[in-house]
Design a protein around this motif. Structure first.
Motif, mmCIF file in Angstrom:
data_model
loop_
_atom_site.group_PDB
_atom_site.id
_atom_site.type_symbol
_atom_site.label_atom_id
_atom_site.label_comp_id
_atom_site.label_asym_id
_atom_site.label_seq_id
_atom_site.Cartn_x
_atom_site.Cartn_y
_atom_site.Cartn_z
ATOM 1 N N ARG A 74 -15.781 -2.000 -11.470
ATOM 2 C CA ARG A 74 -15.169 -1.296 -10.353
ATOM 3 C C ARG A 74 -15.048 -2.245 -9.171
ATOM 4 O O ARG A 74 -16.002 -2.943 -8.824
ATOM 5 N N MET A 75 -13.868 -2.295 -8.561
ATOM 6 C CA MET A 75 -13.680 -3.160 -7.405
ATOM 7 C C MET A 75 -14.414 -2.588 -6.203
ATOM 8 O O MET A 75 -14.387 -1.388 -5.938
ATOM 9 N N ASP A 76 -15.098 -3.488 -5.473
ATOM 10 C CA ASP A 76 -15.733 -3.084 -4.219
ATOM 11 C C ASP A 76 -15.419 -4.131 -3.158
ATOM 12 O O ASP A 76 -14.483 -4.922 -3.305
ATOM 13 N N GLU A 77 -16.216 -4.164 -2.091
ATOM 14 C CA GLU A 77 -15.858 -4.985 -0.934
ATOM 15 C C GLU A 77 -16.051 -6.479 -1.148
ATOM 16 O O GLU A 77 -15.512 -7.289 -0.388
ATOM 17 N N GLN A 78 -16.805 -6.900 -2.168
ATOM 18 C CA GLN A 78 -17.013 -8.315 -2.420
ATOM 19 C C GLN A 78 -16.270 -8.746 -3.681
ATOM 20 O O GLN A 78 -15.697 -7.916 -4.388
ATOM 21 N N TRP B 230 -6.887 -10.934 -1.321
ATOM 22 C CA TRP B 230 -7.794 -9.832 -0.996
ATOM 23 C C TRP B 230 -7.079 -8.491 -1.066
ATOM 24 O O TRP B 230 -5.930 -8.337 -0.689
ATOM 25 N N MET B 231 -7.807 -7.480 -1.562
ATOM 26 C CA MET B 231 -7.305 -6.110 -1.587
ATOM 27 C C MET B 231 -8.166 -5.262 -0.658
ATOM 28 O O MET B 231 -9.395 -5.205 -0.824
ATOM 29 N N PRO B 232 -7.570 -4.583 0.324
ATOM 30 C CA PRO B 232 -8.349 -3.800 1.285
ATOM 31 C C PRO B 232 -8.890 -2.518 0.669
ATOM 32 O O PRO B 232 -8.323 -1.982 -0.295
ATOM 33 N N LEU C 237 -6.677 0.337 -0.211
ATOM 34 C CA LEU C 237 -5.908 0.267 -1.452
ATOM 35 C C LEU C 237 -6.783 0.533 -2.666
ATOM 36 O O LEU C 237 -6.480 1.420 -3.475
ATOM 37 N N TYR C 238 -7.900 -0.190 -2.809
ATOM 38 C CA TYR C 238 -8.658 -0.052 -4.054
ATOM 39 C C TYR C 238 -9.419 1.265 -4.155
ATOM 40 O O TYR C 238 -9.824 1.676 -5.239
ATOM 41 N N GLN C 239 -9.594 1.968 -3.034
ATOM 42 C CA GLN C 239 -10.239 3.285 -3.074
ATOM 43 C C GLN C 239 -9.221 4.429 -3.146
ATOM 44 O O GLN C 239 -9.616 5.593 -3.218
ATOM 45 N N LEU C 240 -7.956 4.077 -3.168
ATOM 46 C CA LEU C 240 -6.903 5.101 -3.082
ATOM 47 C C LEU C 240 -6.850 6.028 -4.301
ATOM 48 O O LEU C 240 -6.825 7.251 -4.141
ATOM 49 N N PRO C 241 -6.838 5.535 -5.533
ATOM 50 C CA PRO C 241 -6.713 6.448 -6.685
ATOM 51 C C PRO C 241 -7.992 7.262 -6.909
ATOM 52 O O PRO C 241 -9.093 6.824 -6.530
ATOM 53 N N ILE D 123 0.835 -1.210 0.000
ATOM 54 C CA ILE D 123 0.000 0.000 0.000
ATOM 55 C C ILE D 123 0.868 1.257 0.000
ATOM 56 O O ILE D 123 0.589 2.231 -0.711
ATOM 57 N N ASP D 124 1.955 1.246 0.764
ATOM 58 C CA ASP D 124 2.855 2.400 0.801
ATOM 59 C C ASP D 124 3.474 2.663 -0.573
ATOM 60 O O ASP D 124 3.580 3.821 -1.009
ATOM 61 N N LEU D 125 3.878 1.597 -1.257
ATOM 62 C CA LEU D 125 4.464 1.758 -2.591
ATOM 63 C C LEU D 125 3.453 2.346 -3.582
ATOM 64 O O LEU D 125 3.800 3.190 -4.412
ATOM 65 N N VAL D 126 2.212 1.873 -3.492
ATOM 66 C CA VAL D 126 1.179 2.395 -4.388
ATOM 67 C C VAL D 126 0.911 3.868 -4.097
ATOM 68 O O VAL D 126 0.765 4.684 -5.022
#
Length: 313
Positions: free
Chosen positions: A135-139, A88-90, A93-97, A69-72
């Motif tokens: 779009r990636m979400d929680e599931q 799994w992606m938290p 991370l997936y909401q970061l951009p 996550i820090d690298l991204v």
């Protein structure tokens, strides 16, 4: 746009190549280490090697941990693009951009979420399959859809042929998704989650022929499990054998389920839910791989008759 790619195996490599060929900038490629584990060793073209060939920074990791996550964050992407990421992606991370995270999934969502969707689609008798950019979400595979491309499943198609055809959809679908995202014209379509179907990871047990299935279902099953996938298998005279090619019989058969009789130029396996009526088509096994690795025609291999069984007998 600045893009961070998460991907693995041939799907991930083809996605990274499509990004490299686009007008966008890939600022980081995240991938898993190479693995000899079952399905991870299939379609194992390297994302890492491609990224290094193009001077793209690479991060190898099994999961999206704090260091990832820090690298991204340091890469400051406008969007993350994911294809064939196993863990799994938290949300962090997936909401970061600013544009979130796009995931590519090789099915027509909401059908065939989960794993090995192309194989399951063929096994299940679906008329079509395809590629979804969502779009990636929680599931898992449930986020809003941005782009979908579909292809028919032909009557003789193998699992391998369909997987390759699905991969060929990646560049066009990804280009369209990124274009509308950047232009601000994205039309997001929520998935109908009541129509969702989920399929689990495949294991060795899932390649064993189920003799209670109809010949039509079994013929699709054999086609789905084509090289390089683990082949359909059963047991014959105490040994595990692989069914490499088969077809549905012209004649209808009766008798005990699993009985092998040489007819129609191959070994006809009497199967179906009601074999005593003599009204079921059989599975004509035309090509077999024996336990010693040798291949035989069905007619040659089953001359002694006998039975296919679920366990060695």
């Amino acid at each position: 746009m600045r893009i961070v790619s998460f991907g693995f195996q041939t799907w991930g490599r083809k996605t990274l190549q499509a990004l490299i060929d686009s007008e966008h900038e890939v600022v980081l490629a995240v991938t898993h280490p190479a693995s000899a584990q079952s399905y991870k060793a299939i379609w194992a073209d390297s994302v890492e090697e491609l990224a290094k060939e193009h001077g793209i920074p690479v991060h190898l990791t099994e999961r999206a941990d704090a260091a990832t996550i820090d690298l991204v964050k340091q890469a400051e992407p406008d969007v993350i693009v994911v294809n064939s990421w196993y863990t799994w992606m938290p949300p962090e991370l997936y909401q970061l951009p600013p544009f979130g995270t796009l995931n590519l999934h090789d099915s027509l969502l909401p059908k065939f979420t989960g794993f090995s969707p192309v194989l399951w689609a063929l096994i299940s008798g679906a008329p079509e399959f395809g590629l979804t950019v969502h779009r990636m979400d929680e599931q898992l595979d449930t986020g809003d859809i941005l782009v979908q491309r579909s292809l028919p499943i032909g009557p003789t198609a193998t699992g391998t042929e369909l997987v390759e055809a699905g991969m060929a959809l990646i560049p066009g679908a990804l280009h369209e998704a990124l274009s509308v995202l950047e232009a601000g014209t994205a039309n997001w379509r929520p998935q109908d989650k009541t129509a969702r179907t989920y399929f689990h990871k495949r294991s060795d047990r899932d390649s064993r022929i189920d003799l209670s299935w109809s010949a039509v279902d079994l013929e699709r099953f054999v086609r789905a499990l084509s090289e390089p996938y683990p082949r359909a298998f059963s047991y014959y005279r105490g040994e595990r054998i692989e069914i490499l090619a088969a077809e549905v019989s012209t004649v209808r058969y009766g008798g005990t389920t699993g009985r092998v009789v040489v007819q129609e130029g191959g070994g006809a396996v009497v199967c179906g839910p009601d074999p005593i009526r003599g009204d079921n088509h059989g599975l004509v096994i035309t090509r077999v791989r024996a336990a010693d690795g040798t291949e035989h025609s069905g007619a040659e291999f089953f001359t002694r008759g006998g039975y296919l069984t679920d366990v060695p007998e």
